[in-house]
Design an enzyme around this catalytic site. Structure first.
Site, mmCIF file in Angstrom:
data_model
loop_
_atom_site.group_PDB
_atom_site.id
_atom_site.type_symbol
_atom_site.label_atom_id
_atom_site.label_comp_id
_atom_site.label_asym_id
_atom_site.label_seq_id
_atom_site.Cartn_x
_atom_site.Cartn_y
_atom_site.Cartn_z
ATOM 1 N N LYS A 134 0.900 -1.091 0.087
ATOM 2 C CA LYS A 134 -0.042 0.042 0.090
ATOM 3 C C LYS A 134 0.969 1.244 0.057
ATOM 4 O O LYS A 134 1.857 1.331 0.769
ATOM 5 C CB LYS A 134 -0.812 0.019 1.140
ATOM 6 C CG LYS A 134 -2.055 -0.957 0.974
ATOM 7 C CD LYS A 134 -3.152 -0.199 0.608
ATOM 8 C CE LYS A 134 -4.264 -1.473 0.154
ATOM 9 N NZ LYS A 134 -5.316 -0.822 -0.764
ATOM 10 N N ASP A 162 -0.511 -0.104 -4.576
ATOM 11 C CA ASP A 162 -1.795 0.450 -4.739
ATOM 12 C C ASP A 162 -1.964 1.784 -3.752
ATOM 13 O O ASP A 162 -1.765 1.712 -2.864
ATOM 14 C CB ASP A 162 -2.835 -0.659 -4.044
ATOM 15 C CG ASP A 162 -4.154 -0.204 -4.238
ATOM 16 O OD1 ASP A 162 -4.449 0.857 -4.775
ATOM 17 O OD2 ASP A 162 -4.836 -1.108 -3.887
ATOM 18 N N GLU A 191 -1.583 0.349 -8.691
ATOM 19 C CA GLU A 191 -3.276 0.494 -8.833
ATOM 20 C C GLU A 191 -3.464 2.030 -8.547
ATOM 21 O O GLU A 191 -2.944 2.439 -7.530
ATOM 22 C CB GLU A 191 -3.908 -0.299 -7.612
ATOM 23 C CG GLU A 191 -3.893 -1.734 -8.057
ATOM 24 C CD GLU A 191 -4.467 -2.593 -6.625
ATOM 25 O OE1 GLU A 191 -5.501 -2.082 -6.252
ATOM 26 O OE2 GLU A 191 -3.892 -3.603 -6.634
ATOM 27 N N ASP A 214 -8.409 -0.415 -10.731
ATOM 28 C CA ASP A 214 -9.354 -0.988 -9.549
ATOM 29 C C ASP A 214 -10.460 -0.313 -9.312
ATOM 30 O O ASP A 214 -11.566 -0.441 -10.121
ATOM 31 C CB ASP A 214 -8.500 -1.239 -8.430
ATOM 32 C CG ASP A 214 -9.356 -1.882 -7.128
ATOM 33 O OD1 ASP A 214 -10.370 -2.353 -7.325
ATOM 34 O OD2 ASP A 214 -8.701 -1.988 -5.935
ATOM 35 N N LYS A 236 -12.742 -7.468 -7.964
ATOM 36 C CA LYS A 236 -13.102 -7.844 -6.758
ATOM 37 C C LYS A 236 -14.532 -8.253 -6.783
ATOM 38 O O LYS A 236 -15.767 -7.406 -6.856
ATOM 39 C CB LYS A 236 -13.283 -6.490 -5.819
ATOM 40 C CG LYS A 236 -11.753 -6.076 -5.486
ATOM 41 C CD LYS A 236 -11.885 -4.766 -4.545
ATOM 42 C CE LYS A 236 -10.538 -4.480 -3.636
ATOM 43 N NZ LYS A 236 -9.454 -4.064 -4.699
HETATM 44 O O1 LIG Z 1 -5.575 -6.784 -3.600
HETATM 45 C C1 LIG Z 1 -5.059 -7.520 -2.767
HETATM 46 O O2 LIG Z 1 -4.159 -7.936 -2.832
HETATM 47 C C2 LIG Z 1 -5.628 -7.494 -1.467
HETATM 48 C C3 LIG Z 1 -6.876 -6.465 -1.140
HETATM 49 C C4 LIG Z 1 -6.598 -5.199 -1.123
HETATM 50 O O3 LIG Z 1 -5.622 -4.532 -1.283
HETATM 51 C C5 LIG Z 1 -7.898 -4.323 -0.914
HETATM 52 C C6 LIG Z 1 -9.114 -4.906 -0.442
HETATM 53 C C7 LIG Z 1 -10.003 -4.131 -0.101
HETATM 54 C C8 LIG Z 1 -10.106 -2.747 0.001
HETATM 55 C C9 LIG Z 1 -8.770 -1.944 -0.241
HETATM 56 O O4 LIG Z 1 -8.372 -1.414 1.036
HETATM 57 C C10 LIG Z 1 -7.769 -2.757 -0.831
HETATM 58 C C11 LIG Z 1 -7.531 -2.241 -2.403
HETATM 59 O O5 LIG Z 1 -7.887 -1.163 -2.567
HETATM 60 O O6 LIG Z 1 -7.395 -2.784 -3.275
HETATM 61 MG MG LIG Z 2 -7.003 -1.308 -5.029
#
Ligand SMILES: O=C(O)CCC(=O)C1=CC=C[C@@H](O)[C@@H]1C(=O)O
Ligand SMILES: [Mg+2]
Length: 321
Positions: A134, A162, A191, A214, A236
């Site tokens: 992150k 991300d 991302e 995303d 997702k």
């Molecule tokens: O994508 C991944 O490896 C794990 C999931 C992840 O990072 C996320 C899941 C849900 C909400 C967010 O905080 C975050 C994302 O933004 O992608």
């Molecule tokens: Mg993301």
């Protein structure tokens, strides 16, 4: 004979899980279990606060109505609410043996803070080494240093980053400036670096760092397209809809030459193991983004292999139907 059951559940989260500037103290959701004779199928319906448009209460009312219609008439029309469509379609797919059992339990380890904690995890990771970091939570310069440190320490590592649209173009540039140019191609993708798609495209163009969409996938004006600098789309399923819709998006992405990454919306271990099966089935070449179980204090009903978290059984769920 058809029988539908619905439960509501709540799992305490690890202290310090923050989503879109909101602390997530518990993860709340619903399970659906469908029976038809000897057959059984489960699904998870867990809208993610701050990301899903539907609340859990709205999803619950819709799910209960759906379950009753299915039980009485075998009606299996998909809900317009993504979380409900995803969970009901998973339960139907399990019921009719349409969701293969083989799962991809590799998950790109997630780093939200301390990069040193990631090093032993990566050292022990067999095969392809991919981690997700992150960025955008601290100073852009610090993010750049963390990325350099990890790429330098582990020569066969590739990183997914991300930013969740946190950066202005200037901040994004500051980040890029700190990343050793020789290592930029080991950033598999970043991302959503900037607030607008236009700024994110410009970032990819100016820095040579590949980007992924995303948040954009869930915007009304989004259309799948191959674009310079765009490498991947993050899918997702809980935020997307039915399995059918998830499959269509993956097929479209692959046809455009994009990587499709199945990713968690912080589902319980039951939902996560289904996503691991989905990934093995539909994106077998790509490590899914499913390393979110450790944000929780417990698993529910189905275990994630190797997880040390306690697994709660049916008596921990609140029956609704
Ligand atoms: O994508 C991944 O490896 C794990 C999931 C992840 O990072 C996320 C899941 C849900 C909400 C967010 O905080 C975050 C994302 O933004 O992608
Ligand atoms: Mg993301």
């Amino acid at each position: 004979m058809r029988r539908a059951q619905v439960w509501r559940w709540q799992i305490p989260m690890d202290a310090g899980v923050v989503l879109r500037e909101r602390r997530l103290k518990t993860r709340d959701g619903l399970f659906l279990c469908l029976n038809n004779g000897e057959r059984e199928g489960w699904g998870e319906i867990a809208p993610l606060p701050g990301f899903s448009h539907e609340t859990l209460d709205v999803a619950q009312a819709e799910l209960l109505a759906w379950a009753q219609r299915w039980q009485q008439h075998g009606d299996n029309n998909m809900s317009a609410l993504p979380s409900v469509a995803f969970g009901t379609s998973c339960a139907l797919a399990e019921l009719y043996d349409e969701l293969p059992q083989t799962a991809d339990y590799r998950a790109a380890p997630l780093c939200t803070g301390d990069p040193d904690a990631l090093l032993p995890v990566l050292a022990a990771m067999p095969g392809e080494k991919v981690a997700k970091v992150k960025v955008g939570l601290y100073e852009a310069v610090r993010d750049g240093m963390v990325v350099n440190l990890l790429l330098e320490a582990i020569p066969d590592l590739r990183l997914r980053l991300d930013a969740n649209r946190a950066w202005t173009p200037l901040k994004a540039q500051q980040f890029a400036k700190y990343v050793n140019p020789a290592w930029r191609d080991r950033i598999a993708f970043l991302e959503e670096p900037c607030k607008t798609r236009e700024d994110s495209r410009a970032f990819a163009r100016d820095t040579g760092i590949a980007i992924a969409w995303d948040e954009s996938l869930r915007e009304a004006d989004f259309a799948f397209a191959a674009e310079p600098g765009l490498r991947a789309v993050v899918i997702k399923p809980t935020l997307t809809g039915s399995l059918q819709k998830v499959r269509e998006q993956i097929t479209t992405a692959h046809a455009l030459g994009l990587t499709a990454v199945i990713s968690s919306s912080i589902e319980s271990s039951l939902g996560l193991t289904q996503l691991a099966r989905l990934a093995a089935w539909l994106t077998p070449q790509t490590i899914p983004g499913l390393d979110t179980l450790n944000l929780m204090q417990a698993q529910l009903l189905r275990r994630w292999p190797g997880s040390a978290l306690p697994c709660l059984e049916k008596d921990a769920l609140e029956p609704l139907l």
